[in-house]
Design a protein around this motif. Structure first.
Motif, short mmCIF file in Angstrom:
data_model
loop_
_atom_site.label_atom_id
_atom_site.label_comp_id
_atom_site.label_asym_id
_atom_site.label_seq_id
_atom_site.Cartn_x
_atom_site.Cartn_y
_atom_site.Cartn_z
N TYR B 35 47.90 51.90 49.39
CA TYR B 35 47.87 53.10 48.58
C TYR B 35 48.70 54.19 49.28
O TYR B 35 48.76 54.25 50.50
CB TYR B 35 46.43 53.61 48.39
CG TYR B 35 45.62 52.76 47.44
CD1 TYR B 35 45.07 51.55 47.84
CD2 TYR B 35 45.42 53.17 46.12
CE1 TYR B 35 44.34 50.77 46.96
CE2 TYR B 35 44.68 52.39 45.24
CZ TYR B 35 44.16 51.20 45.66
OH TYR B 35 43.44 50.43 44.79
N GLN B 37 49.34 58.41 49.44
CA GLN B 37 48.71 59.69 49.12
C GLN B 37 49.59 60.82 49.64
O GLN B 37 49.75 60.97 50.86
CB GLN B 37 47.31 59.79 49.70
CG GLN B 37 46.56 61.05 49.29
CD GLN B 37 45.16 61.11 49.88
OE1 GLN B 37 44.90 60.60 50.96
NE2 GLN B 37 44.23 61.75 49.15
N ALA B 42 45.98 62.64 44.90
CA ALA B 42 45.08 61.50 44.88
C ALA B 42 45.81 60.27 45.39
O ALA B 42 47.02 60.14 45.23
CB ALA B 42 44.58 61.27 43.46
N PRO B 43 45.08 59.34 45.99
CA PRO B 43 45.72 58.07 46.37
C PRO B 43 46.21 57.34 45.12
O PRO B 43 45.53 57.32 44.09
CB PRO B 43 44.58 57.28 47.03
CG PRO B 43 43.59 58.31 47.45
CD PRO B 43 43.68 59.40 46.43
N PHE B 45 48.02 53.58 43.80
CA PHE B 45 48.20 52.19 44.17
C PHE B 45 49.67 51.85 44.34
O PHE B 45 50.52 52.26 43.54
CB PHE B 45 47.58 51.33 43.06
CG PHE B 45 47.84 49.86 43.19
CD1 PHE B 45 48.84 49.24 42.47
CD2 PHE B 45 47.06 49.09 44.05
CE1 PHE B 45 49.07 47.89 42.58
CE2 PHE B 45 47.29 47.73 44.17
CZ PHE B 45 48.29 47.14 43.44
N TYR B 48 49.48 44.90 46.07
CA TYR B 48 48.34 44.06 46.40
C TYR B 48 48.83 42.66 46.74
O TYR B 48 49.66 42.10 46.03
CB TYR B 48 47.40 43.98 45.20
CG TYR B 48 46.22 43.05 45.37
CD1 TYR B 48 46.15 41.85 44.67
CD2 TYR B 48 45.19 43.38 46.23
CE1 TYR B 48 45.06 41.01 44.82
CE2 TYR B 48 44.10 42.54 46.38
CZ TYR B 48 44.04 41.36 45.67
OH TYR B 48 42.96 40.53 45.83
N PHE B 87 47.69 54.01 53.13
CA PHE B 87 46.43 53.38 53.51
C PHE B 87 46.46 51.90 53.15
O PHE B 87 46.81 51.55 52.02
CB PHE B 87 45.25 54.02 52.78
CG PHE B 87 45.03 55.47 53.10
CD1 PHE B 87 45.68 56.46 52.38
CD2 PHE B 87 44.17 55.84 54.12
CE1 PHE B 87 45.48 57.79 52.67
CE2 PHE B 87 43.97 57.17 54.41
CZ PHE B 87 44.62 58.16 53.69
N ASP B 93 35.01 41.59 45.99
CA ASP B 93 35.28 41.87 44.59
C ASP B 93 35.01 43.31 44.18
O ASP B 93 35.62 43.83 43.25
CB ASP B 93 34.43 40.93 43.73
CG ASP B 93 34.97 40.81 42.32
OD1 ASP B 93 34.18 40.62 41.39
OD2 ASP B 93 36.20 40.92 42.15
N TYR B 94 34.09 43.97 44.86
CA TYR B 94 33.76 45.34 44.46
C TYR B 94 34.07 46.36 45.54
O TYR B 94 34.55 47.44 45.25
CB TYR B 94 32.26 45.45 44.11
CG TYR B 94 31.89 44.72 42.85
CD1 TYR B 94 31.17 43.54 42.90
CD2 TYR B 94 32.27 45.22 41.61
CE1 TYR B 94 30.82 42.88 41.73
CE2 TYR B 94 31.93 44.56 40.45
CZ TYR B 94 31.21 43.39 40.52
OH TYR B 94 30.86 42.73 39.38
N LYS B 95 33.78 46.02 46.76
CA LYS B 95 33.85 47.02 47.82
C LYS B 95 35.18 46.96 48.54
O LYS B 95 35.56 45.92 49.05
CB LYS B 95 32.71 46.79 48.82
CG LYS B 95 31.34 47.09 48.27
CD LYS B 95 30.27 46.80 49.30
CE LYS B 95 30.40 47.69 50.52
NZ LYS B 95 29.24 47.51 51.43
N LEU B 96 35.87 48.11 48.55
CA LEU B 96 37.10 48.22 49.32
C LEU B 96 36.83 49.05 50.55
O LEU B 96 36.20 50.10 50.46
CB LEU B 96 38.17 48.94 48.50
CG LEU B 96 39.21 48.15 47.72
CD1 LEU B 96 40.31 49.09 47.24
CD2 LEU B 96 39.78 47.00 48.53
N PHE B 98 38.94 51.05 53.63
CA PHE B 98 40.27 51.58 53.86
C PHE B 98 40.51 51.78 55.36
O PHE B 98 39.59 52.12 56.11
CB PHE B 98 40.42 52.95 53.17
CG PHE B 98 40.59 52.86 51.68
CD1 PHE B 98 39.49 52.60 50.86
CD2 PHE B 98 41.83 53.02 51.09
CE1 PHE B 98 39.63 52.51 49.48
CE2 PHE B 98 41.98 52.94 49.72
CZ PHE B 98 40.89 52.67 48.92
N GLY B 99 41.75 51.60 55.75
CA GLY B 99 42.16 52.02 57.08
C GLY B 99 42.19 53.54 57.14
O GLY B 99 42.08 54.21 56.11
N ALA B 100 42.37 54.07 58.34
CA ALA B 100 42.35 55.52 58.53
C ALA B 100 43.60 56.21 58.00
O ALA B 100 43.63 57.43 57.86
CB ALA B 100 42.15 55.87 60.00
#
Lengths: 112, 108
Positions: B35, B37, B42-43, B45, B48, B87, B93-96, B98-100
């Motif tokens: 992503y 930003q 906003a971030p 996309f 992928y 990032f 499947d649901y939870k992403l 993120f790196g810092a």
């Protein structure tokens, strides 16, 4: 185009207040997410919802709750705001078969 | 959950190539996302990778190696408008998670 809106861009609240952050998406997405973003920490998942009235804790749910009464709306609630909840809050949504998350513009919350 | 590490900042000149590495530790991993930003925004996309290999989208490419738990984002022909935070994100499947974030500064 997917549109995710958040109720406020900037919010200032006092310690101990109950705070509601609203998020609305217009793409009929099943999945919605609340993150907070802090410098040097990236985005951290607070809660997510994969359907109406369904919710799951993310990585940092303490001090927060959520509500999803309608598919398009996902609310984040700070039951008793504290200064360490001062942050940027980002809402996102995602379709059932997609991997791309669509983010709202964010709410910068300051708790004094 | 996931843990993703990426460099905190990179500076380069216009026209250069920048590679942002991301290493991850996983407990359930479907793929690696990137992503962008901009300051105050906003971030959004970028890309992928579900499978190993290189994905190219215009000036940006992303790579994944599952065996090495490693990926990267390659920004080519850098432009001033590419100055932003980037990032990497990975999850089930649901939870992403993120790196810092990596702040890329493009100089004239």
């Amino acid at each position: 185009d997917v549109k995710v809106t958040q109720s406020s861009r900037y919010l200032v609240k006092r310690t101990g207040e109950k705070v509601f952050l609203e998020c609305v998406q217009d793409m009929d997405h099943e999945n919605m997410f609340w993150y907070r973003q802090d410098p040097g920490l990236g985005l951290r998942l607070i809660y997510f919802s994969y359907d109406v009235k369904m919710k799951e804790k993310g990585d940092i749910p303490e001090g927060y709750s959520v509500s999803r009464e309608k598919k398009e709306r996902f609310s984040l609630i700070l039951e008793s705001a504290s200064t360490n909840q001062t942050s940027m809050y980002l809402c996102a949504s995602r379709g059932p078969h997609g991997y791309e998350q669509y983010f709202g513009p964010g709410t910068r919350l300051t708790v004094t | 959950g996931q843990s993703l590490e990426q460099p905190s900042e990179v500076t380069a000149v216009e026209g250069a190539i920048v590679q942002i590495n991301c290493t991850y530790q996983t407990s359930g991993f479907y793929g690696l996302s990137w992503y962008q930003q901009h300051d105050g925004g906003a971030p959004t996309f970028l890309s992928y990778n579900a499978l190993d290999g290189l994905e190219e989208t215009g000036r940006f490419s992303s790579f994944l190696s599952r065996s090495d738990s490693y990926g990267y984002l390659l920004l080519q022909e850098l432009q001033m408008k590419d100055s932003a935070s980037y990032f990497c994100a990975g999850g089930d499947d649901y939870k992403l998670s993120f790196g810092a974030g990596t702040t890329v500064t493009v100089r004239a």
